[in-house]
Design a protein around this motif. Structure first.
Motif, PDB file in Angstrom:
ATOM      1  N   UNK A  95       0.946  -1.257   0.045  1.00 22.62           N
ATOM      2  CA  UNK A  95       0.026  -0.002   0.057  1.00 22.62           C
ATOM      3  C   UNK A  95       0.959   1.387   0.037  1.00 22.62           C
ATOM      4  N   UNK A  96       0.746   2.311  -0.828  1.00 23.06           N
ATOM      5  CA  UNK A  96       1.360   3.480  -0.955  1.00 23.06           C
ATOM      6  C   UNK A  96       0.476   4.485  -0.317  1.00 23.06           C
ATOM      7  N   UNK A  97       1.017   5.314   0.990  1.00 20.96           N
ATOM      8  CA  UNK A  97       0.316   6.212   1.467  1.00 20.96           C
ATOM      9  C   UNK A  97       0.965   7.838   1.223  1.00 20.96           C
ATOM     10  N   UNK A  98       0.158   8.711   0.891  1.00 21.10           N
ATOM     11  CA  UNK A  98       0.763   9.839   0.908  1.00 21.10           C
ATOM     12  C   UNK A  98      -0.242  10.774   1.899  1.00 21.10           C
ATOM     13  N   UNK A  99       0.207  10.863   2.883  1.00 21.73           N
ATOM     14  CA  UNK A  99      -0.210  11.566   4.058  1.00 21.73           C
ATOM     15  C   UNK A  99      -0.096  13.138   4.055  1.00 21.73           C
ATOM     16  N   UNK A 100      -1.037  13.859   4.152  1.00 26.18           N
ATOM     17  CA  UNK A 100      -0.893  15.488   4.078  1.00 26.18           C
ATOM     18  C   UNK A 100      -1.280  16.036   5.447  1.00 26.18           C
ATOM     19  N   UNK A 101      -0.570  16.963   5.975  1.00 23.05           N
ATOM     20  CA  UNK A 101      -0.965  17.392   7.271  1.00 23.05           C
ATOM     21  C   UNK A 101      -1.088  19.001   7.233  1.00 23.05           C
ATOM     22  N   UNK A 107      -2.175  25.498   5.672  1.00 19.81           N
ATOM     23  CA  UNK A 107      -1.004  25.229   5.068  1.00 19.81           C
ATOM     24  C   UNK A 107      -0.479  23.916   5.162  1.00 19.81           C
ATOM     25  N   UNK A 108       0.155  23.055   4.381  1.00 13.84           N
ATOM     26  CA  UNK A 108       0.880  21.852   4.461  1.00 13.84           C
ATOM     27  C   UNK A 108       1.993  22.225   5.477  1.00 13.84           C
ATOM     28  N   UNK A 109       2.090  21.244   6.452  1.00 10.58           N
ATOM     29  CA  UNK A 109       3.147  21.271   7.561  1.00 10.58           C
ATOM     30  C   UNK A 109       3.665  19.889   7.794  1.00 10.58           C
ATOM     31  N   UNK A 110       4.955  19.887   8.293  1.00 11.46           N
ATOM     32  CA  UNK A 110       5.659  18.695   8.888  1.00 11.46           C
ATOM     33  C   UNK A 110       5.396  18.804  10.382  1.00 11.46           C
ATOM     34  N   UNK A 111       4.430  17.948  10.878  1.00 16.42           N
ATOM     35  CA  UNK A 111       4.255  17.858  12.307  1.00 16.42           C
ATOM     36  C   UNK A 111       4.640  16.271  12.797  1.00 16.42           C
ATOM     37  N   UNK A 112       5.294  16.528  14.083  1.00 16.80           N
ATOM     38  CA  UNK A 112       5.629  15.168  14.743  1.00 16.80           C
ATOM     39  C   UNK A 112       4.382  14.495  15.281  1.00 16.80           C
ATOM     40  N   UNK A 143      11.002  10.085   9.154  1.00 17.90           N
ATOM     41  CA  UNK A 143      11.977   9.863   8.113  1.00 17.90           C
ATOM     42  C   UNK A 143      11.479   9.702   6.824  1.00 17.90           C
ATOM     43  N   UNK A 144      10.134   9.363   6.879  1.00 16.82           N
ATOM     44  CA  UNK A 144       9.018   9.402   5.586  1.00 16.82           C
ATOM     45  C   UNK A 144       8.698  10.702   4.948  1.00 16.82           C
ATOM     46  N   UNK A 145       9.264  11.882   5.633  1.00 11.63           N
ATOM     47  CA  UNK A 145       8.630  12.928   4.916  1.00 11.63           C
ATOM     48  C   UNK A 145       9.353  13.214   3.684  1.00 11.63           C
ATOM     49  N   UNK A 146       8.515  13.589   2.698  1.00 12.12           N
ATOM     50  CA  UNK A 146       8.868  14.271   1.290  1.00 12.12           C
ATOM     51  C   UNK A 146       8.546  15.672   1.161  1.00 12.12           C
ATOM     52  N   UNK A 147       9.481  16.534   1.598  1.00 11.04           N
ATOM     53  CA  UNK A 147       9.452  17.828   1.279  1.00 11.04           C
ATOM     54  C   UNK A 147      10.127  18.555   0.423  1.00 11.04           C
ATOM     55  N   UNK A 148       9.556  19.581  -0.321  1.00  8.57           N
ATOM     56  CA  UNK A 148      10.442  19.998  -1.298  1.00  8.57           C
ATOM     57  C   UNK A 148       9.600  21.155  -2.210  1.00  8.57           C
ATOM     58  N   UNK A 150       7.877  20.674  -4.856  1.00 11.09           N
ATOM     59  CA  UNK A 150       6.505  20.208  -5.492  1.00 11.09           C
ATOM     60  C   UNK A 150       5.858  19.131  -4.313  1.00 11.09           C
ATOM     61  N   UNK A 151       6.442  18.790  -3.172  1.00  5.58           N
ATOM     62  CA  UNK A 151       5.874  17.848  -2.632  1.00  5.58           C
ATOM     63  C   UNK A 151       5.881  18.377  -0.913  1.00  5.58           C
ATOM     64  N   UNK A 152       5.257  18.217  -0.375  1.00 11.57           N
ATOM     65  CA  UNK A 152       4.938  18.533   1.267  1.00 11.57           C
ATOM     66  C   UNK A 152       4.128  17.366   1.955  1.00 11.57           C
ATOM     67  N   UNK A 153       4.447  16.127   2.089  1.00  6.38           N
ATOM     68  CA  UNK A 153       3.644  15.018   2.558  1.00  6.38           C
ATOM     69  C   UNK A 153       4.580  14.046   3.246  1.00  6.38           C
ATOM     70  N   UNK A 154       3.864  12.849   3.836  1.00  4.75           N
ATOM     71  CA  UNK A 154       4.593  11.744   4.221  1.00  4.75           C
ATOM     72  C   UNK A 154       4.237  10.746   3.420  1.00  4.75           C
ATOM     73  N   UNK A 155       5.311  10.310   2.906  1.00  4.18           N
ATOM     74  CA  UNK A 155       5.184   8.839   1.867  1.00  4.18           C
ATOM     75  C   UNK A 155       5.630   7.540   2.429  1.00  4.18           C
TER      76      UNK A 155
END
Length: 194
Positions: A95-101, A107-112, A143-148, A150-155
């Protein structure tokens, strides 16, 4: 009494002789050991003082300041979240999961936080419809954060162990528990093979 005095004198002589000839306990070894222990005590006291200051600072944070901290407001599953059959044998491999917070400003954020992921086959018999459950720690999720640009999500790519579905669609359910507040958010989505 005479034998006692002779015994004490002999023992004292042996101890003094042993110390002078590099026996088990020499004065220089003892001094070095004492200095080492005193340094360890000083370091421990310094650490305790620092931690006490940190605790005091945290306790004195006012409520308005806490409200300024970035907090999660909602989560969503990205459109590329899906099930995968890598070798086309009609069995799901992962299963591939793209989780956006999102925060309160949307705004998309990286949250613990920790993440619980469940994959359900709603067409399967009731006692067999939970395909698999995963628990991802805050450290693993970070570690699964994919930020950049064009990308701001956990993959996440999660193994399924060759599950044969009873239909073409499965239900993906995620629960994100924020580390800062302990609040949780649920999201679910019907996922298909792409």
């Amino acid at each position: 009494m005479k034998y006692y005095l002779v015994s004490v004198l002999c023992l004292s002589f042996l101890c003094l002789t042993g110390c002078q000839e590099g026996g088990l306990f020499s004065a220089s070894d003892s001094a070095a050991e004492i200095a080492s222990l005193e340094a360890q005590i000083a370091q421990a006291e310094y650490t305790i003082d620092q931690q006490a200051d940190q605790i005091s600072n945290l306790q004195n944070i006012s409520k308005p300041v806490v409200e300024l901290l970035t907090k999660v407001n909602k989560i969503s599953l990205g459109r590329y979240s899906r099930i995968v059959d890598q070798d086309n044998d009609q069995l799901i491999d992962e299963v591939v999961v793209y989780l956006q917070v999102y925060d309160a400003s949307d705004d998309l954020v990286k949250a613990s936080g920790t993440l619980s992921v469940e994959l359900w086959d709603l067409n399967a018999p009731e006692h067999e419809n939970l395909v698999k459950r995963w628990t991802i720690s805050a450290q693993q999720l970070e570690k699964s954060w994919d930020g950049g640009l064009l990308a701001d999500h956990y993959h996440l790519v999660l193994p399924v162990d060759n599950y044969r579905t009873s239909g073409e669609q499965l239900n993906l359910k995620c629960r994100f528990i924020e580390t800062l507040t302990g609040k949780d958010w649920d999201v679910q989505k019907v996922v298909t093979q792409q």
